[in-house]
Design an enzyme around this catalytic site. Structure first.
Site, PDB file in Angstrom:
ATOM      1  N   HIS B 214       0.789  -1.219   0.000  1.00  0.00           N
ATOM      2  CA  HIS B 214       0.000   0.000   0.000  1.00  0.00           C
ATOM      3  C   HIS B 214       0.827   1.278   0.000  1.00  0.00           C
ATOM      4  O   HIS B 214       0.611   2.152  -0.842  1.00  0.00           O
ATOM      5  CB  HIS B 214      -1.094   0.037   1.070  1.00  0.00           C
ATOM      6  CG  HIS B 214      -2.051   1.127   0.737  1.00  0.00           C
ATOM      7  ND1 HIS B 214      -2.969   1.024  -0.274  1.00  0.00           N
ATOM      8  CD2 HIS B 214      -2.133   2.401   1.184  1.00  0.00           C
ATOM      9  CE1 HIS B 214      -3.590   2.167  -0.422  1.00  0.00           C
ATOM     10  NE2 HIS B 214      -3.114   3.025   0.440  1.00  0.00           N
ATOM     11  N   PHE B 366      -6.730   0.555 -10.748  1.00  0.00           N
ATOM     12  CA  PHE B 366      -5.337   1.011 -10.653  1.00  0.00           C
ATOM     13  C   PHE B 366      -4.798   1.547 -11.963  1.00  0.00           C
ATOM     14  O   PHE B 366      -3.780   2.228 -11.961  1.00  0.00           O
ATOM     15  CB  PHE B 366      -4.419  -0.012  -9.976  1.00  0.00           C
ATOM     16  CG  PHE B 366      -4.215  -1.299 -10.702  1.00  0.00           C
ATOM     17  CD1 PHE B 366      -3.544  -1.347 -11.899  1.00  0.00           C
ATOM     18  CD2 PHE B 366      -4.672  -2.488 -10.150  1.00  0.00           C
ATOM     19  CE1 PHE B 366      -3.348  -2.544 -12.555  1.00  0.00           C
ATOM     20  CE2 PHE B 366      -4.477  -3.686 -10.799  1.00  0.00           C
ATOM     21  CZ  PHE B 366      -3.810  -3.712 -12.008  1.00  0.00           C
ATOM     22  N   HIS B 367      -5.479   1.290 -13.077  1.00  0.00           N
ATOM     23  CA  HIS B 367      -5.032   1.988 -14.288  1.00  0.00           C
ATOM     24  C   HIS B 367      -5.450   3.460 -14.277  1.00  0.00           C
ATOM     25  O   HIS B 367      -4.819   4.283 -14.923  1.00  0.00           O
ATOM     26  CB  HIS B 367      -5.519   1.277 -15.550  1.00  0.00           C
ATOM     27  CG  HIS B 367      -4.691   0.062 -15.861  1.00  0.00           C
ATOM     28  ND1 HIS B 367      -4.987  -1.180 -15.388  1.00  0.00           N
ATOM     29  CD2 HIS B 367      -3.544  -0.072 -16.574  1.00  0.00           C
ATOM     30  CE1 HIS B 367      -4.072  -2.044 -15.790  1.00  0.00           C
ATOM     31  NE2 HIS B 367      -3.179  -1.393 -16.509  1.00  0.00           N
ATOM     32  N   ARG B 428     -10.365 -10.905 -11.981  1.00  0.00           N
ATOM     33  CA  ARG B 428      -9.228 -10.237 -12.624  1.00  0.00           C
ATOM     34  C   ARG B 428      -8.175 -11.261 -13.028  1.00  0.00           C
ATOM     35  O   ARG B 428      -8.237 -12.415 -12.660  1.00  0.00           O
ATOM     36  CB  ARG B 428      -8.627  -9.178 -11.710  1.00  0.00           C
ATOM     37  CG  ARG B 428      -7.818  -9.717 -10.563  1.00  0.00           C
ATOM     38  CD  ARG B 428      -7.357  -8.605  -9.662  1.00  0.00           C
ATOM     39  NE  ARG B 428      -6.057  -8.077 -10.069  1.00  0.00           N
ATOM     40  CZ  ARG B 428      -5.136  -7.594  -9.215  1.00  0.00           C
ATOM     41  NH1 ARG B 428      -5.387  -7.592  -7.920  1.00  0.00           N
ATOM     42  NH2 ARG B 428      -3.994  -7.127  -9.633  1.00  0.00           N
ATOM     43  N   ARG B 429      -7.213 -10.791 -13.818  1.00  0.00           N
ATOM     44  CA  ARG B 429      -6.079 -11.602 -14.245  1.00  0.00           C
ATOM     45  C   ARG B 429      -6.526 -12.868 -14.962  1.00  0.00           C
ATOM     46  O   ARG B 429      -6.034 -13.950 -14.665  1.00  0.00           O
ATOM     47  CB  ARG B 429      -5.239 -11.992 -13.039  1.00  0.00           C
ATOM     48  CG  ARG B 429      -4.624 -10.811 -12.330  1.00  0.00           C
ATOM     49  CD  ARG B 429      -4.026 -11.216 -11.014  1.00  0.00           C
ATOM     50  NE  ARG B 429      -2.939 -10.326 -10.630  1.00  0.00           N
ATOM     51  CZ  ARG B 429      -2.287 -10.409  -9.497  1.00  0.00           C
ATOM     52  NH1 ARG B 429      -2.596 -11.313  -8.614  1.00  0.00           N
ATOM     53  NH2 ARG B 429      -1.307  -9.581  -9.230  1.00  0.00           N
TER      54      ARG B 429
HETATM   55  C1  HEM Z   1      -0.795   1.216 -22.874  1.00  0.00           C
HETATM   56  C2  HEM Z   1      -1.364   1.324 -21.722  1.00  0.00           C
HETATM   57  C3  HEM Z   1      -1.787   0.153 -20.881  1.00  0.00           C
HETATM   58  C4  HEM Z   1      -2.584  -0.906 -21.230  1.00  0.00           C
HETATM   59  C5  HEM Z   1      -3.264  -1.146 -22.556  1.00  0.00           C
HETATM   60  C6  HEM Z   1      -2.672  -1.770 -20.083  1.00  0.00           C
HETATM   61  C7  HEM Z   1      -3.386  -2.957 -20.026  1.00  0.00           C
HETATM   62  C8  HEM Z   1      -3.361  -3.869 -18.984  1.00  0.00           C
HETATM   63  C9  HEM Z   1      -4.096  -5.102 -18.923  1.00  0.00           C
HETATM   64  C10 HEM Z   1      -5.062  -5.593 -19.977  1.00  0.00           C
HETATM   65  C11 HEM Z   1      -3.770  -5.727 -17.763  1.00  0.00           C
HETATM   66  C12 HEM Z   1      -4.260  -7.078 -17.273  1.00  0.00           C
HETATM   67  C13 HEM Z   1      -5.276  -6.889 -16.231  1.00  0.00           C
HETATM   68  C14 HEM Z   1      -5.763  -8.187 -15.647  1.00  0.00           C
HETATM   69  O1  HEM Z   1      -6.050  -9.114 -16.368  1.00  0.00           O
HETATM   70  O2  HEM Z   1      -5.878  -8.246 -14.416  1.00  0.00           O
HETATM   71  C15 HEM Z   1      -2.852  -4.885 -17.072  1.00  0.00           C
HETATM   72  C16 HEM Z   1      -2.305  -5.155 -15.830  1.00  0.00           C
HETATM   73  C17 HEM Z   1      -1.532  -4.273 -15.100  1.00  0.00           C
HETATM   74  N1  HEM Z   1      -1.135  -3.003 -15.496  1.00  0.00           N
HETATM   75 FE1  HEM Z   1      -1.513  -2.131 -17.281  1.00  0.00          FE
HETATM   76  N2  HEM Z   1      -1.945  -1.244 -19.062  1.00  0.00           N
HETATM   77  C18 HEM Z   1      -1.396  -0.047 -19.505  1.00  0.00           C
HETATM   78  C19 HEM Z   1      -0.625   0.835 -18.783  1.00  0.00           C
HETATM   79  C20 HEM Z   1      -0.251   0.643 -17.465  1.00  0.00           C
HETATM   80  C21 HEM Z   1       0.443   1.618 -16.670  1.00  0.00           C
HETATM   81  C22 HEM Z   1       0.880   3.007 -17.132  1.00  0.00           C
HETATM   82  C23 HEM Z   1       0.635   1.050 -15.453  1.00  0.00           C
HETATM   83  C24 HEM Z   1       1.303   1.590 -14.213  1.00  0.00           C
HETATM   84  C25 HEM Z   1       2.161   2.542 -14.162  1.00  0.00           C
HETATM   85  C26 HEM Z   1       0.078  -0.276 -15.498  1.00  0.00           C
HETATM   86  C27 HEM Z   1       0.122  -1.175 -14.448  1.00  0.00           C
HETATM   87  C28 HEM Z   1      -0.406  -2.439 -14.476  1.00  0.00           C
HETATM   88  C29 HEM Z   1      -0.322  -3.372 -13.380  1.00  0.00           C
HETATM   89  C30 HEM Z   1       0.376  -3.132 -12.044  1.00  0.00           C
HETATM   90  C31 HEM Z   1      -1.012  -4.525 -13.774  1.00  0.00           C
HETATM   91  C32 HEM Z   1      -1.311  -5.715 -12.891  1.00  0.00           C
HETATM   92  C33 HEM Z   1      -0.684  -6.948 -13.218  1.00  0.00           C
HETATM   93  C34 HEM Z   1      -1.267  -7.994 -12.302  1.00  0.00           C
HETATM   94  O3  HEM Z   1      -2.476  -8.042 -12.054  1.00  0.00           O
HETATM   95  O4  HEM Z   1      -0.450  -8.757 -11.811  1.00  0.00           O
HETATM   96  N3  HEM Z   1      -0.460  -0.497 -16.721  1.00  0.00           N
HETATM   97  N4  HEM Z   1      -2.601  -3.753 -17.830  1.00  0.00           N
END
Ligand code: HEM
Ligand SMILES: [Cu+2]
Ligand SMILES: [Cu+2]
Lengths: 157, 536
Positions: B214, B366-367, B428-429
């Site tokens: 956190h 969180f996005h 999620r995920r």
């Molecule tokens: C081009 C822009 C982005 C796209 C299209 C995108 C898309 C995604 C998608 C589809 C997931 C999977 C979610 C799931 O199934 O739970 C994900 C996970 C994640 N994204 Fe992004 N994201 C983007 C930018 C960012 C940015 C800027 C950050 C943080 C600075 C970020 C941090 C995360 C984190 C921490 C996860 C979690 C992974 C997990 O659940 O273990 N994303 N993102």
């Protein structure tokens, strides 16, 4: 600290707002027993086959008439499946995992809890009649999305 | 790159590279969730990708930008970075660590996601690589604090520049947070992954993870606040409304950001509901400094808008420099935070949490918060830093000014859809929103809209990367614009908020109060460890 008049109003308003939010939560917790799982009960995840309860997951009725559902989460299934429970009655779930962490979520309800190996998660909830999907909502491996079960809540005749 | 900013520039370069790679992964993930097929889509690659995307975005992009920003602010505000040799050593060490972890992830040996909850077990190189990155960030913090102390000796009695005050708060939070991480990773995960101990307690590890997890979000957020408080009012053409409230806000975060981790564990066993409720109370308290920030920043912008000739209740808003890439990025990041903060208050509500815990709502949430409020602030920060550090004018200004608006548009589609899908119960995920192939009709349209949003986000991300790289390599050379910070309407005064040592002690006491009893209680039970699992 020098604080401006409008700032002061805002700061008090912010305090009031947060007090209101918290008040609702605390009153809810105190009066209608809205509680997340909070019990500390451990169990050996490597010996569940010999465990009196978790070796036989299933729906059980206790002597006092309350309903208990013992659920085992394992990659990638919940046992029992389907889970059949009476509708509109409090049902107590007792949940654990024999391998990694899993989530146990009955889609469309507030039944949502973690299954953590080594621990028993207990919570009580009641369902409206119907058929529900159970999903695993904690990543548990390559077929995590495939870990799906079913819950059927039947009205007593 | 002028020599003075070589350190800052190198860190920001790594941050941009990580962001570029992770953006492509993000889009493919969103397509996969929506069941839109593409070549080589498969389950195990999906989870490898989510692990890499999460680590690259949440840990590499953010941490490197923050370290780079810190060095740049120290150069400009304190006129020095003390211990440059140590700083370069840390840079190399962090790179080595990041590459080690990245290789392990990409080989498919450590598909444990960026939360790496045991008993899922990654290869030792994953944990050790991450540890090197964190230890390097500790050295960064040490260099920053040493620079401050050296400045302090020459400037007794003067409050630190607000930007430095904010960075010091960031560093204190980082030390308090990573103490929990160190216990988990060094004390538990590394010995277990090397086979020195046979089993691990997943709940104890998870509790230490959220001790870290956190405050991690405030480690991301505070550097963004530094830009909001100290640069934004200047760029907008006005003044900071209140310097002393800003100082208070940063210190409140030091106190309140760590002792709240149980709100990530509401539906876990083993932690009593009373302690969960206690963390809930502190969680709501930590909303307070953000509410104060909202007032101070909006008031500062109003001052700017009126100084630019805006009149009436809302007329000043139109006068703000919406065509400036830095201003637009930050302003949109702030608007996103209104929604993100509102979602956060729902997540933290003890009883409502059960509705959204671990659903697609979370990735929607969180996005908006880290992905937009923080991410977009850092992108805007890049537009501000690069010309000043390199003496090169921004290239492709039209792309730079379109980029934040595209990001918001993409994020609105992406995040709103996932929020709704989450309320409707999509976990999620997941590789596919049809789960085992028989579900998902109720989520399909939403995940397709999210995928469209993801494509827009990728376009925006590419605009950002293009502008940054083109400026760096080929921006027109000239006089570098000055680093200018907002003056305060009322001049800063030394106050109790400058007593960093004292506040650190108070923060530690609060953490011990919030975590001491529940952890000791847990450790005193007859507990059964888990052997490792590698189902990937
Ligand atoms: C081009 C822009 C982005 C796209 C299209 C995108 C898309 C995604 C998608 C589809 C997931 C999977 C979610 C799931 O199934 O739970 C994900 C996970 C994640 N994204 Fe992004 N994201 C983007 C930018 C960012 C940015 C800027 C950050 C943080 C600075 C970020 C941090 C995360 C984190 C921490 C996860 C979690 C992974 C997990 O659940 O273990 N994303 N993102
Ligand atoms: Cu599972
Ligand atoms: Cu799962």
């Amino acid at each position: 600290m020098n604080v401006e008049f409008y700032e002061k109003i805002w700061m008090w308003a912010a305090t009031g707002l947060l007090a209101l939010f918290l008040g609702t939560i605390v009153i809810g917790a105190a009066s209608s027993a809205v509680h997340p799982p909070g019990k500390l009960e451990t169990v050996d995840p490597t010996k569940l086959l010999e465990h009196p309860e978790f070796s036989q997951p299933g729906v059980k009725e206790r002597a006092d008439g309350s309903v208990v559902v013992v659920v085992l989460a394992e990659t990638y299934a919940f046992t029992p499946d389907p889970i059949e429970v009476p509708a509109n009655r409090p049902v107590t779930f007792r949940l654990t995992s024999s391998d990694v962490m899993h989530g146990f979520q009955v889609v469309g309800t507030n039944a949502n809890a973690m299954a953590i190996p080594g621990y028993v998660t207990e919570f009580t909830i009641s369902f409206k009649p119907g058929e529900y999907t159970i999903g695993c909502n904690e990543y548990c491996g390559v077929m995590h999305h495939n870990m799906v079960g079913k819950l059927i809540a039947k009205e007593a005749k | 790159m002028k020599g003075r900013f070589a350190l800052a520039g190198s860190h920001i370069g790594v941050s941009i590279a990580a962001f570029a790679v992770a953006s492509f992964m993000g889009v493919l993930q969103a397509l996969s969730i929506a069941d839109i097929s593409f070549p080589r889509r498969d389950e195990s690659l999906f989870y490898v990708s989510v692990t890499a995307h999460g680590v690259l975005m949440a840990l590499v992009f953010t941490t490197y930008f923050i370290m780079g920003l810190g060095y740049a602010l120290a150069e400009v505000n304190l006129g020095r970075v003390v211990g440059k040799a140590a700083a370069w050593f840390a840079f190399v060490m962090s790179l080595a660590g990041s590459v080690m972890a990245a290789v392990s992830i990409l080989r498919g040996e450590s598909t444990v996601l960026y939360t790496f909850y045991p008993p899922l077990q990654a290869k030792p190189s994953f944990y050790i690589g991450a540890t090197l990155l964190v230890v390097a960030s500790w050295i960064w913090g040490g260099v920053m604090l040493a620079s401050y102390r050296s400045w302090r000796k020459e400037n007794p009695g003067v409050p630190a520049p607000l930007a430095i005050h904010g960075m010091i708060a960031t560093i204190l939070i980082w030390y308090l947070a990573t103490a929990g991480l160190a216990v988990e990773v060094v004390g538990m995960l590394i010995p277990w992954s090397l086979g020195w101990v046979a089993t691990i307690d997943p709940l104890v590890a998870r509790t230490f993870f959220w001790w870290f997890g956190h405050p991690l979000v405030y480690f991301w957020l505070l550097p963004a606040y530094v830009l909001w408080y100290t640069v934004l009012p200047k760029v907008a053409g006005g003044k900071l409304f209140s310097d002393s409230l800003g100082r208070m806000v940063f210190i409140l975060f030091v106190l309140l950001s760590t002792p709240v981790g149980f709100h990530h564990q509401f539906v876990d066993p083993g932690i009593s509901s009373g302690w969960k409720l206690a963390h809930t109370v502190l969680t709501y308290a930590v909303i307070y400094p953000s509410l104060v920030t909202a007032f101070t920043i909006v008031a500062s912008l109003e001052v700017a808008g009126r100084m630019r000739g805006g009149t009436g209740l809302f007329g000043w808003i139109r006068k703000l420099p919406w065509g400036d890439p830095f201003f637009a990025s930050i302003a949109l990041a702030m608007i996103a935070f209104v929604f993100g903060g509102w979602g956060g208050a729902i997540n933290a509500a003890y009883a409502m949490n059960g509705m959204i815990h671990n659903t697609a709502w979370i990735q929607g949430h969180f996005h908006v918060t880290v992905g937009t409020t923080v991410g977009l602030s850092f992108m805007g920060g890049t537009y501000w830093l690069l010309p000043r550090m390199t003496g090169r004018a921004l290239r492709f200004r039209a792309l730079a000014i379109t980029q934040p608006y595209l990001w918001i548009l993409g994020m609105a589609l992406f995040s709103t859809s996932y929020h709704i899908a989450g309320i409707r119960g999509l976990p999620r995920r997941v590789y596919s929103a049809s789960l085992n192939g028989e579900q998902g009709a109720q989520w399909h349209t939403l995940t397709v809209i999210a995928a469209v949003g993801a494509v827009v986000l990728l376009v925006s991300a590419l605009c950002y990367v293009t502008v940054a790289v083109a400026t760096w390599l080929g921006g027109k050379k000239g006089e570098a614009p000055a680093f200018e910070f907002a003056a305060s309407l009322r001049p800063p005064v030394a106050s109790m908020w400058d007593r960093y040592g004292l506040w650190t002690v108070v923060a530690i006491v609060l953490i011990l109060l919030a975590y001491g009893y529940p952890i000791v209680h847990l450790l005193m039970q007859a507990r059964y460890g888990s052997p490792p699992f590698r189902p990937f």
